[in-house]
Motif scaffolding. Structure first.
Motif, PDB file in Angstrom:
ATOM      1  N   ASP A 172       0.845  -1.173   0.000  1.00 42.62           N
ATOM      2  CA  ASP A 172       0.000   0.000   0.000  1.00 42.62           C
ATOM      3  C   ASP A 172       0.890   1.236   0.000  1.00 42.62           C
ATOM      4  O   ASP A 172       1.751   1.388   0.867  1.00 42.62           O
ATOM      5  CB  ASP A 172      -0.883  -0.049   1.249  1.00 42.62           C
ATOM      6  CG  ASP A 172      -1.584   1.262   1.483  1.00 42.62           C
ATOM      7  OD1 ASP A 172      -2.250   1.736   0.555  1.00 42.62           O
ATOM      8  OD2 ASP A 172      -1.456   1.802   2.599  1.00 42.62           O
ATOM      9  N   SER A 173       0.693   2.107  -0.988  1.00 42.22           N
ATOM     10  CA  SER A 173       1.657   3.195  -1.149  1.00 42.22           C
ATOM     11  C   SER A 173       1.552   4.235  -0.033  1.00 42.22           C
ATOM     12  O   SER A 173       2.532   4.881   0.299  1.00 42.22           O
ATOM     13  CB  SER A 173       1.454   3.868  -2.504  1.00 42.22           C
ATOM     14  OG  SER A 173       0.126   4.334  -2.599  1.00 42.22           O
ATOM     15  N   LEU A 174       0.387   4.369   0.588  1.00 45.61           N
ATOM     16  CA  LEU A 174       0.247   5.379   1.645  1.00 45.61           C
ATOM     17  C   LEU A 174       0.976   4.964   2.924  1.00 45.61           C
ATOM     18  O   LEU A 174       1.765   5.720   3.479  1.00 45.61           O
ATOM     19  CB  LEU A 174      -1.236   5.624   1.951  1.00 45.61           C
ATOM     20  CG  LEU A 174      -1.504   6.650   3.042  1.00 45.61           C
ATOM     21  CD1 LEU A 174      -1.079   8.040   2.583  1.00 45.61           C
ATOM     22  CD2 LEU A 174      -2.977   6.663   3.445  1.00 45.61           C
ATOM     23  N   THR A 175       0.735   3.748   3.374  1.00 47.96           N
ATOM     24  CA  THR A 175       1.285   3.338   4.665  1.00 47.96           C
ATOM     25  C   THR A 175       2.538   2.483   4.538  1.00 47.96           C
ATOM     26  O   THR A 175       3.234   2.264   5.526  1.00 47.96           O
ATOM     27  CB  THR A 175       0.255   2.491   5.438  1.00 47.96           C
ATOM     28  OG1 THR A 175      -0.071   1.344   4.634  1.00 47.96           O
ATOM     29  CG2 THR A 175      -1.007   3.285   5.705  1.00 47.96           C
ATOM     30  N   ASN A 179      -0.673  -4.775   1.158  1.00 52.95           N
ATOM     31  CA  ASN A 179      -2.030  -4.379   0.778  1.00 52.95           C
ATOM     32  C   ASN A 179      -2.997  -5.574   0.829  1.00 52.95           C
ATOM     33  O   ASN A 179      -2.638  -6.660   1.256  1.00 52.95           O
ATOM     34  CB  ASN A 179      -2.023  -3.731  -0.604  1.00 52.95           C
ATOM     35  CG  ASN A 179      -1.589  -4.717  -1.679  1.00 52.95           C
ATOM     36  OD1 ASN A 179      -1.486  -5.920  -1.423  1.00 52.95           O
ATOM     37  ND2 ASN A 179      -1.349  -4.211  -2.868  1.00 52.95           N
ATOM     38  N   ASN A 215     -12.036  12.873   8.181  1.00 54.13           N
ATOM     39  CA  ASN A 215     -11.960  13.180   6.764  1.00 54.13           C
ATOM     40  C   ASN A 215     -12.791  14.427   6.429  1.00 54.13           C
ATOM     41  O   ASN A 215     -12.325  15.333   5.736  1.00 54.13           O
ATOM     42  CB  ASN A 215     -12.477  11.972   5.979  1.00 54.13           C
ATOM     43  CG  ASN A 215     -11.699  11.776   4.694  1.00 54.13           C
ATOM     44  OD1 ASN A 215     -11.032  12.695   4.229  1.00 54.13           O
ATOM     45  ND2 ASN A 215     -11.802  10.599   4.126  1.00 54.13           N
ATOM     46  N   ASP A 224      -5.147  11.318   5.509  1.00 53.74           N
ATOM     47  CA  ASP A 224      -4.106  10.409   5.023  1.00 53.74           C
ATOM     48  C   ASP A 224      -2.921  10.346   5.977  1.00 53.74           C
ATOM     49  O   ASP A 224      -2.398   9.277   6.283  1.00 53.74           O
ATOM     50  CB  ASP A 224      -3.610  10.863   3.640  1.00 53.74           C
ATOM     51  CG  ASP A 224      -4.518  10.352   2.528  1.00 53.74           C
ATOM     52  OD1 ASP A 224      -5.497   9.637   2.851  1.00 53.74           O
ATOM     53  OD2 ASP A 224      -4.266  10.676   1.354  1.00 53.74           O
ATOM     54  N   ALA A 225      -2.517  11.531   6.444  1.00 55.53           N
ATOM     55  CA  ALA A 225      -1.382  11.566   7.364  1.00 55.53           C
ATOM     56  C   ALA A 225      -1.720  10.799   8.644  1.00 55.53           C
ATOM     57  O   ALA A 225      -0.878  10.091   9.208  1.00 55.53           O
ATOM     58  CB  ALA A 225      -1.018  13.010   7.697  1.00 55.53           C
ATOM     59  N   GLN A 228      -1.450   7.107   8.037  1.00 48.74           N
ATOM     60  CA  GLN A 228      -0.053   6.664   8.046  1.00 48.74           C
ATOM     61  C   GLN A 228       0.410   6.396   9.471  1.00 48.74           C
ATOM     62  O   GLN A 228       1.039   5.384   9.767  1.00 48.74           O
ATOM     63  CB  GLN A 228       0.846   7.735   7.438  1.00 48.74           C
ATOM     64  CG  GLN A 228       0.884   7.689   5.931  1.00 48.74           C
ATOM     65  CD  GLN A 228       1.673   8.847   5.349  1.00 48.74           C
ATOM     66  OE1 GLN A 228       1.808   9.892   5.983  1.00 48.74           O
ATOM     67  NE2 GLN A 228       2.166   8.662   4.141  1.00 48.74           N
ATOM     68  N   ARG A 256      -2.912  -3.178   5.279  1.00 47.30           N
ATOM     69  CA  ARG A 256      -3.991  -2.207   5.114  1.00 47.30           C
ATOM     70  C   ARG A 256      -4.871  -2.740   3.990  1.00 47.30           C
ATOM     71  O   ARG A 256      -4.421  -2.886   2.863  1.00 47.30           O
ATOM     72  CB  ARG A 256      -3.441  -0.837   4.753  1.00 47.30           C
ATOM     73  CG  ARG A 256      -4.567   0.168   4.523  1.00 47.30           C
ATOM     74  CD  ARG A 256      -4.025   1.563   4.347  1.00 47.30           C
ATOM     75  NE  ARG A 256      -5.091   2.510   4.051  1.00 47.30           N
ATOM     76  CZ  ARG A 256      -5.050   3.377   3.046  1.00 47.30           C
ATOM     77  NH1 ARG A 256      -3.996   3.425   2.250  1.00 47.30           N
ATOM     78  NH2 ARG A 256      -6.049   4.202   2.846  1.00 47.30           N
TER      79      ARG A 256
END
Ligand code: C2E
Ligand code: CA
Ligand code: CA
Length: 605
Positions: A172-175, A179, A215, A224-225, A228, A256
């Motif tokens: 998962d690119s965000l955390t 994935n 949100n 998003d932060a 993370q 995630r």
């Protein structure tokens, strides 16, 4: 063969099948594509000449690769690939029995192995052979005899590409966490292992409570932060369990799996209680406030736990069941975990320190009283309230009395808990009276063990004195079983309470054994018809109606006031009115509600 590595050079198909399957994981576990990561790659070498294998092994070990597997029996290649899920295969083309082309086409035809890079070893300079291998999906070539630096470079380049692709596919690119896809692969793997080795494991579905609000209020960048950071905290939580607890290394994995959804796979556990330990640790890990973009944010999670094999052995069924359990945790107010199995939920209460939690529940102020109105059948006016206990557990959320009162009775905690209930009910009643609200009586449930405990009478008298509540405003609801056990002593004690002015009510009437004539021996004021009888009033209802009629008539003849509990429909109410039932209690009028809400109910009345 080198003993320091996990090589398998010989053995039958059956033996290879018996080997523990490797976790499918791709090359993404350590993040990044540093040389270190590459050197952890699992490399399988297949060549019918043992000498070639030996040479390549030496070269690769020299270059720092640690996870090398090999076989000189080509027919072993496929079972080994299935078992080891290598990151890279070095494959000789010209071999007896099963040649490299067969293995290559078999790999490319199977979803699980399709993306594993294959470097083909070929001594032939034959263009047609190379073309055929390429067509079948070979990734690269290596000329025989193998040159050390060429081998190292080709492997490095191929693996670097694989790391990148694996990251895209599995991370998962965000955390930076695995994935959903990786999670599902792992789950499938864990389930196949569990089946094979009769293992127990668990799947946890974690949902961040009220994430939507963050949100909406603070925008997607902050949200998003926050996600993370939540991912990091959960990861710490998981690592803690992994290294400190009984849980084996690497049998826990966090992923995630959706917007604000995470999942933990516990692929192997010694006892079901291990899952509780992990769930608690995870809830704990997000407890401290988060600092995000100048905001201090408080976060909690709801966790649903499905256990395998008990709750299913199929991926989708388990995912769904963990989701159901998560919803149930969230419905209880969040910041809680729940098993899917109600059996496990009950059993878990009795183990793992929940007993000791119950000890502390009073001093920590986790107990609450809810109030449900008792309504006069004829006028609809509120004539009383039943106090019903709730336990707001810091991790498990609301726990219903049916889940912990039996436990409290077992371990004796019902005595202090019961004393608290009476004191709290009196305190509330007094406060409402002082505010000028009208509530003639309040009822509390008194359990057998509490009733029989030494000093009960004195403690009740003291409580009434301290609170300044008139004893005539307090009703004890007792069940038939109390009265049956030590009938003579119970009667004597009931009479002393009566003399004080208290009212006595027989709860759940009709579920025990007592006959109506037996009731005459007890100094009762009220009879509560168990709600199971009410349920029968709805359909055809002739039989239920006959029973209730009998209870009401006989009860009245004994001078008792009759209360129907569990009244849910207008039909039931109409019948009860017709039959002359004195009071009703049930969802039709109100569910049990918190004190503040009950106060509003009274005020509006
Ligand atoms: P109970 O004394 O029979 O209490 C009535 C139960 O019926 C309550 O469940 C109440 O929420 C539920 N109820 C009320 N109206 C309706 C309705 O219309 N339909 C249905 N289906 N249910 C209705 P609750 O609060 O979960 O309490 C369960 C039991 O736990 C109580 O049964 C009582 O035996 C025990 N309990 C509750 N509070 C205490 C307490 O402070 N001390 C003791 N010893 N036992 C308690
Ligand atoms: Ca009751
Ligand atoms: Ca009852």
């Amino acid at each position: 063969m080198n003993n320091n590595t996990v090589g398998v050079a010989t053995g039958t198909n059956a033996q290879a099948e018996e080997r523990t399957l490797a976790v499918p994981r791709g090359l993404v576990f350590d993040g990044g594509d540093s040389t270190d990561t590459l050197r952890k790659a699992r490399i399988l070498m297949v060549d019918d000449e043992p000498i070639t294998l030996e040479v390549m092994r030496d070269f690769l070990e020299e270059a720092g690769y640690a996870n090398l597997y090999d076989t000189s029996e080509p027919e072993q290649a496929m079972p080994l690939i299935a078992a080891e899920a290598p990151d890279l295969v070095l494959l000789d083309l010209m071999m007896p029995v099963v040649n490299g082309f067969d293995i290559l086409s078999w790999m490319r035809a199977d979803e699980r192995h399709r993306h594993i890079p294959v470097i083909v070893l070929t001594s032939s300079t034959n263009a047609a052979t190379k073309l055929k291998a390429l067509e079948l999906g070979a990734t690269d070539f290596l000329a025989k005899p193998v040159d050390a630096s060429e081998l190292a470079l080709r492997i490095r380049n191929t693996l670097a590409a694989k790391v990148h692709l694996d990251r895209l596919a599995y991370i998962d690119s965000l955390t930076g966490l695995p994935n959903r896809r990786m999670f599902q692969d792992h789950l499938d793997w864990a389930l196949s292992q569990a089946q094979r080795h009769e293992r127990v494991g668990a799947l946890m579905h974690i949902n961040v409570d009220h994430f939507k609000k963050v949100n909406e209020a603070l925008g997607p960048a902050v949200a998003d932060a926050l996600l993370q950071q939540i991912g990091q905290r959960l990861e710490y939580g998981v690592r803690d369990c992994d290294s400190v607890g009984r849980i084996g290394r690497n049998s826990l994995q966090l992923s995630r799996v959706g917007g604000d959804e995470f999942a933990v796979l516990l692929s192997e556990m010694a006892r079901v209680d291990d899952a509780i330990g992990v769930a608690r640790r995870l809830l704990e890990s997000v407890r401290a406030p988060f600092q995000v973009a100048g905001h201090e944010l408080f976060v909690s999670c709801s966790i649903g736990v499905a256990v395998f094999p008990g709750d299913g052995m199929e991926r989708n069924a388990l995912l769904q069941n963990a989701g159901v359990a998560m919803h149930s945790a969230r419905q209880q107010g969040g910041n809680a975990w729940r098993f899917y199995s109600s059996d496990l939920n009950q059993r878990s209460l009795q183990s793992l320190g929940l007993q000791s939690d119950l000890h502390k529940a009073i001093e920590r102020g986790e107990l609450r009283l809810y109030f449900q109105p008792k309504v006069c059948t004829a006028t609809g006016g509120i004539v009383g309230a039943e106090a019903l206990i709730r336990w707001q557990h810091p991790e498990r959320g609301f726990i219903r009395p049916d889940d912990f009162i039996p436990l409290a009775e077992e371990n004796g905690l019902i005595v202090p808990i019961g004393a608290w209930v009476i004191a709290e009910a009196c305190r509330r009643l007094r406060a409402w009276h002082k505010q000028g609200l009208s509530l003639p009586r309040i009822s509390v449930n008194v359990s057998g063990r509490q009733f029989g405990a030494p000093g009960f009478y004195d403690s009740v008298r003291a409580t009434l004195e301290v609170s300044g509540v008139d004893a005539r405003c307090l009703t004890f609801e007792v069940t038939e079983s109390i009265l049956m056990e030590n009938a003579d002593e119970s009667i004597a004690l009931l009479k002393r309470f009566k003399a004080m002015g208290l009212k006595l009510s027989m709860d759940d009437f009709g579920t025990g054994y007592s006959s109506l004539s037996y009731l005459r021996r007890f100094p009762l004021d009220e009879l509560k018809i168990d709600r199971s009888f009410l349920a029968e009033l709805d359909d055809d209802g002739t039989e239920g109606k006959a029973l209730i009629t009998a209870i009401i008539v006989l009860g009245h003849s004994l001078g008792l006031s009759i209360v129907a509990e569990g009244v849910e429909t207008e039909t039931q109410l109409a019948l009860l009115r017709e039959l002359g039932c004195d009071e009703c209690q049930g969802f039709l009028f109100s569910r049990p509600v918190a004190a503040e809400e009950f106060e509003r109910l009274l005020a509006a009345h």
